[in-house]
Design an enzyme around this catalytic site. Sequence first.
Site, PDB file in Angstrom:
ATOM      1  N   ASP A  42     -10.042   2.687   2.424  1.00 36.67           N
ATOM      2  CA  ASP A  42     -10.236   1.965   3.696  1.00 36.67           C
ATOM      3  C   ASP A  42     -10.993   2.818   4.722  1.00 36.67           C
ATOM      4  OD1 ASP A  42      -9.033  -0.488   3.087  1.00 36.67           O
ATOM      5  OD2 ASP A  42      -7.033   0.243   3.592  1.00 36.67           O
ATOM      6  N   LYS A  47       0.801  -1.223   0.000  1.00 37.19           N
ATOM      7  CA  LYS A  47       0.000   0.000   0.000  1.00 37.19           C
ATOM      8  C   LYS A  47       0.839   1.282   0.000  1.00 37.19           C
ATOM      9  CE  LYS A  47      -4.144  -1.873   2.186  1.00 37.19           C
ATOM     10  NZ  LYS A  47      -5.130  -1.694   3.250  1.00 37.19           N
TER      11      LYS A  47
HETATM   12  P1  NAP Z   1      -0.131  -3.338  10.391  1.00 37.99           P
HETATM   13  O1  NAP Z   1       0.208  -2.118   9.619  1.00 37.99           O
HETATM   14  O2  NAP Z   1       0.824  -4.486  10.411  1.00 37.99           O
HETATM   15  O3  NAP Z   1      -0.418  -2.886  11.927  1.00 37.99           O
HETATM   16  C1  NAP Z   1      -0.550  -3.842  12.941  1.00 37.99           C
HETATM   17  C2  NAP Z   1      -0.906  -3.143  14.247  1.00 37.99           C
HETATM   18  O4  NAP Z   1      -1.063  -4.148  15.267  1.00 37.99           O
HETATM   19  C3  NAP Z   1       0.186  -2.192  14.758  1.00 37.99           C
HETATM   20  O5  NAP Z   1      -0.408  -1.128  15.454  1.00 37.99           O
HETATM   21  C4  NAP Z   1       0.969  -3.093  15.720  1.00 37.99           C
HETATM   22  O6  NAP Z   1       1.685  -2.392  16.704  1.00 37.99           O
HETATM   23  C5  NAP Z   1      -0.173  -3.849  16.363  1.00 37.99           C
HETATM   24  N1  NAP Z   1       0.284  -5.085  16.990  1.00 37.99           N
HETATM   25  C6  NAP Z   1       0.685  -6.218  16.377  1.00 37.99           C
HETATM   26  N2  NAP Z   1       1.038  -7.152  17.308  1.00 37.99           N
HETATM   27  C7  NAP Z   1       0.851  -6.563  18.519  1.00 37.99           C
HETATM   28  C8  NAP Z   1       1.036  -6.985  19.872  1.00 37.99           C
HETATM   29  N3  NAP Z   1       1.501  -8.213  20.152  1.00 37.99           N
HETATM   30  N4  NAP Z   1       0.740  -6.141  20.874  1.00 37.99           N
HETATM   31  C9  NAP Z   1       0.264  -4.889  20.598  1.00 37.99           C
HETATM   32  N5  NAP Z   1       0.070  -4.428  19.346  1.00 37.99           N
HETATM   33  C10 NAP Z   1       0.366  -5.251  18.322  1.00 37.99           C
HETATM   34  O7  NAP Z   1      -1.511  -3.968   9.904  1.00 37.99           O
HETATM   35  P2  NAP Z   1      -2.781  -3.235   9.236  1.00 37.99           P
HETATM   36  O8  NAP Z   1      -2.726  -3.381   7.765  1.00 37.99           O
HETATM   37  O9  NAP Z   1      -2.944  -1.875   9.821  1.00 37.99           O
HETATM   38  O10 NAP Z   1      -3.966  -4.205   9.733  1.00 37.99           O
HETATM   39  C11 NAP Z   1      -4.345  -4.220  11.095  1.00 37.99           C
HETATM   40  C12 NAP Z   1      -5.558  -5.144  11.272  1.00 37.99           C
HETATM   41  O11 NAP Z   1      -6.657  -4.636  10.525  1.00 37.99           O
HETATM   42  C13 NAP Z   1      -5.337  -6.574  10.775  1.00 37.99           C
HETATM   43  O12 NAP Z   1      -5.992  -7.453  11.652  1.00 37.99           O
HETATM   44  C14 NAP Z   1      -5.991  -6.582   9.406  1.00 37.99           C
HETATM   45  O13 NAP Z   1      -6.437  -7.856   9.033  1.00 37.99           O
HETATM   46  C15 NAP Z   1      -7.163  -5.636   9.660  1.00 37.99           C
HETATM   47  N6  NAP Z   1      -7.648  -4.956   8.441  1.00 37.99           N
HETATM   48  C16 NAP Z   1      -8.969  -5.071   8.158  1.00 37.99           C
HETATM   49  C17 NAP Z   1      -9.485  -4.423   7.048  1.00 37.99           C
HETATM   50  C18 NAP Z   1     -10.949  -4.545   6.753  1.00 37.99           C
HETATM   51  O14 NAP Z   1     -11.372  -4.187   5.652  1.00 37.99           O
HETATM   52  N7  NAP Z   1     -11.732  -4.976   7.713  1.00 37.99           N
HETATM   53  C19 NAP Z   1      -8.647  -3.654   6.211  1.00 37.99           C
HETATM   54  C20 NAP Z   1      -7.289  -3.564   6.531  1.00 37.99           C
HETATM   55  C21 NAP Z   1      -6.793  -4.225   7.669  1.00 37.99           C
HETATM   56  P3  NAP Z   1       3.210  -1.884  16.413  1.00 37.99           P
HETATM   57  O15 NAP Z   1       3.077  -0.653  15.572  1.00 37.99           O
HETATM   58  O16 NAP Z   1       3.768  -1.622  17.743  1.00 37.99           O
HETATM   59  O17 NAP Z   1       3.905  -3.003  15.685  1.00 37.99           O
END
Ligand code: NAP
Length: 285
Positions: A107, A71
């Site tokens: 999004d 992205k």
């Molecule tokens: P990302 O950029 O990898 O961000 C992941 C987030 O989770 C970060 O804030 C990370 O914190 C946190 N995290 C991961 N492991 C953790 C832990 N053990 N303890 C505390 N925080 C933790 O991912 P993303 O693309 O934003 O996606 C995030 C979620 O949204 C995913 O579950 C994805 O499937 C979902 N999503 C859904 C849609 C939809 O249409 N519904 C669209 C996009 C994404 P750090 O920054 O500290 O690493």
Amino acid sequence: MKIGGKTRLLALLGSPVSHSLSPGMHNAAFSFLGLDYVYLAFETSEDGLERAVEGLRAFGARGFNLTMPHKEAVLPLLDEISPEARMIGSVNTVSNEDGRLVGYNTDGIGFVRDLRERGVPVKGARVVMAGAGGAARSVAVQLALDGVSEIVLLNRTLEKARSITEAIRKHIPGCEARAEELGGERLGRSLARADIFINSTTLGMHPDEDRSVLSDPGALRPGLAVADFIYNPRKTKLLAMAERAGCRAFNGLGMLLYQGAEAFRIWTGREMPVDRVRREVFPDL
Ligand code: NAP
């Protein structure tokens, strides 16, 4: 669906993509409306992104979606980027306008539309958000653009939350934005004065279904809307806790549906028949 010589191509580029729900959603919508498009998912490595984008341009594809990990990396490969996507710093939808690739981010628009469709007021709302990854950034910026009064962003890595709140303060000064480190009692305390709580971390996502970003359900109360970006599982531990506490609780399928609906509108100029897609493609939404 009939594929012929005039069928226009739409694509999803990402890794992994094999479990994506987007092909099913878009192809069903094309078929419901009798539109001559096909949407395919292509597993694309970081190394292969530039060649994939040039290939789609050369084929005259109508557009494409980007998912993890592309992205942000796609930005320099595009000819134009919408002001919102530039503010967010990432693109999930590209429209091919006669060879010019124009990037958007749908999004946040999708998430806010889901809130509205559920009757959750957005203007003036106080929002608490756990997580500050790519998806959080697009939703936080969109919520600020749509008039929430306050956003508190809590993240394990404080710097990432700060970079989002700084962008909001710079571009959308009407919204009060604050970053905090996720941990200890801070989340529970912030929730005391919130209208909407959003989990954008991956905590609770399959296969870690026994995890939740919030450990103390005491912070949840009726009147608080709780949204989880996760849709696998459909009901995360957080959402189950929220329901037991009398909150309105909903998963990320609505966000997925409406971000797709916005991309569909950009590519086809038509409204996605979301009610029928919801009924027939996501019956448990
Ligand atoms: P990302 O950029 O990898 O961000 C992941 C987030 O989770 C970060 O804030 C990370 O914190 C946190 N995290 C991961 N492991 C953790 C832990 N053990 N303890 C505390 N925080 C933790 O991912 P993303 O693309 O934003 O996606 C995030 C979620 O949204 C995913 O579950 C994805 O499937 C979902 N999503 C859904 C849609 C939809 O249409 N519904 C669209 C996009 C994404 P750090 O920054 O500290 O690493």
